[in-house]
Enzyme design. Structure first.
Site, short mmCIF file in Angstrom:
data_model
loop_
_atom_site.label_atom_id
_atom_site.label_comp_id
_atom_site.label_asym_id
_atom_site.label_seq_id
_atom_site.Cartn_x
_atom_site.Cartn_y
_atom_site.Cartn_z
N GLY A 46 0.83 -1.19 0.00
CA GLY A 46 0.00 0.00 0.00
C GLY A 46 0.87 1.24 0.00
CD GLN A 51 3.36 5.88 2.65
OE1 GLN A 51 2.38 5.33 2.18
NE2 GLN A 51 4.35 5.20 3.23
CB CYS A 96 5.04 2.57 7.49
SG CYS A 96 4.59 4.02 6.51
CG LEU A 97 6.65 1.09 1.50
CD1 LEU A 97 6.09 1.36 0.12
CD2 LEU A 97 7.79 0.08 1.45
CG HIS A 138 -0.77 1.51 7.22
ND1 HIS A 138 0.14 1.04 8.15
CD2 HIS A 138 -0.07 2.36 6.42
CE1 HIS A 138 1.32 1.60 7.92
NE2 HIS A 138 1.23 2.39 6.87
CD GLU A 139 -1.11 2.51 2.71
OE1 GLU A 139 -0.66 3.66 2.66
OE2 GLU A 139 -0.42 1.53 3.03
CG HIS A 142 0.09 7.01 5.32
ND1 HIS A 142 1.20 7.56 5.93
CD2 HIS A 142 0.37 5.68 5.18
CE1 HIS A 142 2.11 6.61 6.14
NE2 HIS A 142 1.64 5.45 5.70
NI NI Z 1 2.53 3.55 5.71
#
Ligand code: NI
Length: 170
Positions: A46, A51, A96-97, A138-139, A142
């Site tokens: 995701g 991000q 998380c990236l 989660h997304e 963000h």
């Molecule tokens: Ni994330």
């Protein structure tokens, strides 16, 4: 198509709530495609607009995996996603990236419904459980400037911050 640079914690851009998209234009579709390409390249399941330094309410999610051959690989490219219903609670080990190397367990809703527009600007509803439900939560967080580590104790957040600081100094 283009790979985008991933914004890393504690960059302030990860904390700014994103703006609703008023019209799904070719530019928005291009941004979604670039986000998907960046997510697959990372690799991740995701990715949300902040991000990659974008300020619009856009997420991409694909939880299909080789471990689960039954689950059809499906890419969701969502505009203005919103959780409209939720049920149950589940422990979720997440990463998380934007917060590399950190994995922690947080609580999520077990099942959710999400309303959004797809990449064509058509309204869609997704009834999700399992990993898809967790990833969507989660997304969407963000887009509101919320990171999964925000759900941890203050002490744990401090430990994570100092660990990441050390990593960045290497
Ligand atoms: Ni994330």
């Amino acid at each position: 198509m283009a790979l985008l640079d991933i914004v890393l914690f504690p960059d302030a851009r990860l904390r700014e709530p994103c703006d609703p998209v008023t019209e799904v234009t070719d530019q928005i579709r291009q941004q979604l495609r670039d986000m998907a390409e960046t997510m697959y390249d990372a690799p991740g399941i995701g990715l949300a607009a902040p991000q990659v330094g974008l300020r619009s309410r856009l997420i991409v999610v694909d939880v299909g995996s080789d471990d689960e051959p039954e689950s059809p690989r499906r890419l969701y490219q969502l505009v203005n996603p919103e959780i409209t219903a939720s049920e149950g609670q589940v422990d979720s080990e997440e990463g998380c990236l934007s917060i590399p190397t950190i994995r922690e367990t947080v609580q999520r809703f077990e099942r959710i419904s999400v309303a959004a527009l797809d990449e064509q600007g058509q309204p869609i509803t997704i009834d999700a459980d399992g990993l898809l439900a967790i990833c969507l939560q989660h997304e969407i967080d963000h887009l509101n400037g919320i990171l999964f580590i925000d759900y941890l104790s203050k002490l744990k957040q401090q430990l994570i911050k100092s660990k990441l600081k050390k990593l960045a100094q290497r």
